[in-house]
Write a protein that holds these residues in place. Structure first.
Motif, PDB file in Angstrom:
ATOM      1  N   ALA A  43      -9.839   4.150   5.958  1.00 49.67           N
ATOM      2  CA  ALA A  43      -9.093   3.206   5.124  1.00 49.67           C
ATOM      3  C   ALA A  43      -9.084   1.820   5.785  1.00 49.67           C
ATOM      4  O   ALA A  43      -8.944   1.702   6.996  1.00 49.67           O
ATOM      5  N   GLN A  44      -9.219   0.785   4.968  1.00 50.81           N
ATOM      6  CA  GLN A  44      -9.306  -0.587   5.467  1.00 50.81           C
ATOM      7  C   GLN A  44      -7.957  -1.260   5.652  1.00 50.81           C
ATOM      8  O   GLN A  44      -7.808  -2.110   6.513  1.00 50.81           O
ATOM      9  N   PHE A  45      -6.984  -0.927   4.807  1.00 56.14           N
ATOM     10  CA  PHE A  45      -5.741  -1.683   4.759  1.00 56.14           C
ATOM     11  C   PHE A  45      -4.592  -1.060   5.529  1.00 56.14           C
ATOM     12  O   PHE A  45      -3.578  -1.708   5.773  1.00 56.14           O
ATOM     13  N   SER A  46      -4.726   0.217   5.889  1.00 55.18           N
ATOM     14  CA  SER A  46      -3.646   0.878   6.620  1.00 55.18           C
ATOM     15  C   SER A  46      -4.172   2.090   7.353  1.00 55.18           C
ATOM     16  O   SER A  46      -5.257   2.588   7.056  1.00 55.18           O
ATOM     17  N   ASN A  47      -3.390   2.556   8.298  1.00 55.18           N
ATOM     18  CA  ASN A  47      -3.649   3.847   8.940  1.00 55.18           C
ATOM     19  C   ASN A  47      -2.883   4.870   8.110  1.00 55.18           C
ATOM     20  O   ASN A  47      -1.677   4.723   7.902  1.00 55.18           O
ATOM     21  N   ILE A  48      -3.584   5.875   7.644  1.00 61.07           N
ATOM     22  CA  ILE A  48      -2.989   6.845   6.734  1.00 61.07           C
ATOM     23  C   ILE A  48      -2.942   8.214   7.405  1.00 61.07           C
ATOM     24  O   ILE A  48      -3.954   8.689   7.910  1.00 61.07           O
ATOM     25  N   GLN A  49      -1.774   8.821   7.393  1.00 61.78           N
ATOM     26  CA  GLN A  49      -1.594  10.181   7.888  1.00 61.78           C
ATOM     27  C   GLN A  49      -1.238  11.066   6.701  1.00 61.78           C
ATOM     28  O   GLN A  49      -0.393  10.699   5.890  1.00 61.78           O
ATOM     29  N   LEU A  50      -1.869  12.212   6.618  1.00 60.02           N
ATOM     30  CA  LEU A  50      -1.610  13.152   5.535  1.00 60.02           C
ATOM     31  C   LEU A  50      -1.065  14.434   6.120  1.00 60.02           C
ATOM     32  O   LEU A  50      -1.646  14.997   7.051  1.00 60.02           O
ATOM     33  N   SER A  51       0.061  14.888   5.607  1.00 59.89           N
ATOM     34  CA  SER A  51       0.616  16.158   6.049  1.00 59.89           C
ATOM     35  C   SER A  51       1.003  16.968   4.819  1.00 59.89           C
ATOM     36  O   SER A  51       1.074  16.446   3.716  1.00 59.89           O
ATOM     37  N   ASP A  66      -1.924  -5.082  10.208  1.00 61.82           N
ATOM     38  CA  ASP A  66      -1.536  -6.499  10.151  1.00 61.82           C
ATOM     39  C   ASP A  66      -2.537  -7.316   9.349  1.00 61.82           C
ATOM     40  O   ASP A  66      -3.745  -7.126   9.454  1.00 61.82           O
ATOM     41  N   GLY A  67      -2.009  -8.228   8.559  1.00 62.58           N
ATOM     42  CA  GLY A  67      -2.832  -9.100   7.739  1.00 62.58           C
ATOM     43  C   GLY A  67      -3.114  -8.539   6.355  1.00 62.58           C
ATOM     44  O   GLY A  67      -3.728  -9.211   5.526  1.00 62.58           O
ATOM     45  N   ASN A  68      -2.693  -7.322   6.091  1.00 63.33           N
ATOM     46  CA  ASN A  68      -2.911  -6.700   4.782  1.00 63.33           C
ATOM     47  C   ASN A  68      -1.580  -6.540   4.065  1.00 63.33           C
ATOM     48  O   ASN A  68      -0.526  -6.507   4.683  1.00 63.33           O
ATOM     49  N   ASN A 149       5.618   0.438  -8.907  1.00 63.51           N
ATOM     50  CA  ASN A 149       6.493   0.111  -7.781  1.00 63.51           C
ATOM     51  C   ASN A 149       6.607  -1.385  -7.543  1.00 63.51           C
ATOM     52  O   ASN A 149       5.758  -2.161  -7.970  1.00 63.51           O
ATOM     53  N   VAL A 150       7.655  -1.728  -6.785  1.00 63.50           N
ATOM     54  CA  VAL A 150       7.801  -3.061  -6.206  1.00 63.50           C
ATOM     55  C   VAL A 150       7.568  -2.881  -4.716  1.00 63.50           C
ATOM     56  O   VAL A 150       8.096  -1.942  -4.101  1.00 63.50           O
ATOM     57  N   TYR A 151       6.756  -3.766  -4.138  1.00 62.74           N
ATOM     58  CA  TYR A 151       6.409  -3.695  -2.721  1.00 62.74           C
ATOM     59  C   TYR A 151       7.015  -4.910  -2.027  1.00 62.74           C
ATOM     60  O   TYR A 151       6.711  -6.039  -2.392  1.00 62.74           O
ATOM     61  N   ILE A 152       7.866  -4.669  -1.050  1.00 62.72           N
ATOM     62  CA  ILE A 152       8.504  -5.768  -0.320  1.00 62.72           C
ATOM     63  C   ILE A 152       8.112  -5.655   1.154  1.00 62.72           C
ATOM     64  O   ILE A 152       8.205  -4.574   1.742  1.00 62.72           O
ATOM     65  N   SER A 153       7.667  -6.785   1.711  1.00 62.55           N
ATOM     66  CA  SER A 153       7.267  -6.822   3.117  1.00 62.55           C
ATOM     67  C   SER A 153       7.950  -7.976   3.820  1.00 62.55           C
ATOM     68  O   SER A 153       8.031  -9.080   3.284  1.00 62.55           O
ATOM     69  N   ASN A 158       4.866 -10.192  15.237  1.00 56.68           N
ATOM     70  CA  ASN A 158       4.201  -8.890  15.421  1.00 56.68           C
ATOM     71  C   ASN A 158       5.067  -7.705  15.006  1.00 56.68           C
ATOM     72  O   ASN A 158       4.860  -6.590  15.470  1.00 56.68           O
ATOM     73  N   GLN A 159       6.046  -7.943  14.189  1.00 58.98           N
ATOM     74  CA  GLN A 159       6.872  -6.879  13.642  1.00 58.98           C
ATOM     75  C   GLN A 159       6.681  -6.855  12.135  1.00 58.98           C
ATOM     76  O   GLN A 159       6.383  -7.866  11.517  1.00 58.98           O
ATOM     77  N   ARG A 160       6.857  -5.696  11.570  1.00 59.17           N
ATOM     78  CA  ARG A 160       6.679  -5.553  10.130  1.00 59.17           C
ATOM     79  C   ARG A 160       7.705  -4.557   9.594  1.00 59.17           C
ATOM     80  O   ARG A 160       7.968  -3.534  10.215  1.00 59.17           O
ATOM     81  N   PHE A 161       8.270  -4.882   8.441  1.00 61.19           N
ATOM     82  CA  PHE A 161       9.186  -3.970   7.759  1.00 61.19           C
ATOM     83  C   PHE A 161       8.777  -3.949   6.294  1.00 61.19           C
ATOM     84  O   PHE A 161       8.738  -4.993   5.645  1.00 61.19           O
TER      85      PHE A 161
END
Length: 179
Positions: A43-51, A66-68, A149-153, A158-161
């Protein structure tokens, strides 16, 4: 018929059954799970974990790179899962969150966000994002939405919520430890 021995037939049955079950599990791993995991790792935009699993449902955990944008990361994850015929009702997307100072910024604006979502006044989100940026130095706030959905960032130093809030009126997830 009397000459036939029961023991060789039972052994043959058990061996065939073991091969059939083992082959099914091997096929599921080699032809389905492993390629899905490889696609998620690329994946280009995030690290994805599947469980989880197909029967009980999957949990997809996104860690936005970061940056996406959060919206692009969520869309990419949905597209990958769709390519493997995993229906949206079979998984839940959650975000990898680390406790940061941005969580306090989020808490400071919970009431306004909850009010916007409850009243479906989504056009007020850009105004709120500008207000957050003005009242919190070095914080970049963004909001976007799609049909679901609504996506809020919130991003700073160097922190992200990130938060994903559903448009369907379901659980908004604006409160801490919301399920």
């Amino acid at each position: 018929m009397k000459d036939m021995k029961l023991k060789p037939m039972a052994v043959t049955f058990i061996v065939c059954l073991a091969l059939l079950i083992g082959g099914g599990f091997t096929y599921q791993y080699v032809a389905q799970e492993k390629p899905l995991q490889q696609s998620l790792e690329q994946a280009q935009f995030s690290n994805i974990q599947l469980s989880g699993n197909k029967n009980e449902g999957y949990i997809v955990t996104l860690d936005v790179i970061d940056g996406n944008t959060l919206a692009l990361a969520a869309e990419e994850a949905r597209n990958i899962l769709s390519d493997y015929k995993i229906e949206p009702v079979s998984y839940t997307i959650q975000l990898k969150q680390e406790s940061t100072s941005l969580e306090k910024v989020w808490q400071d604006h919970l009431f306004e966000i909850a009010e916007i979502m409850a009243n479906k006044n989504y056009s007020k989100l850009p105004e709120l994002m500008h207000s957050i940026e003005a009242s919190h130095e070095h914080v970049e706030a963004s909001a976007s939405m799609d049909q679901q959905n609504v996506y809020i960032s919130l991003v700073a130093d160097n922190q992200r919520f990130d938060q994903i809030l559903p448009l369907d009126g379901g659980t908004m997830g604006v409160w801490n430890n919301e399920e």
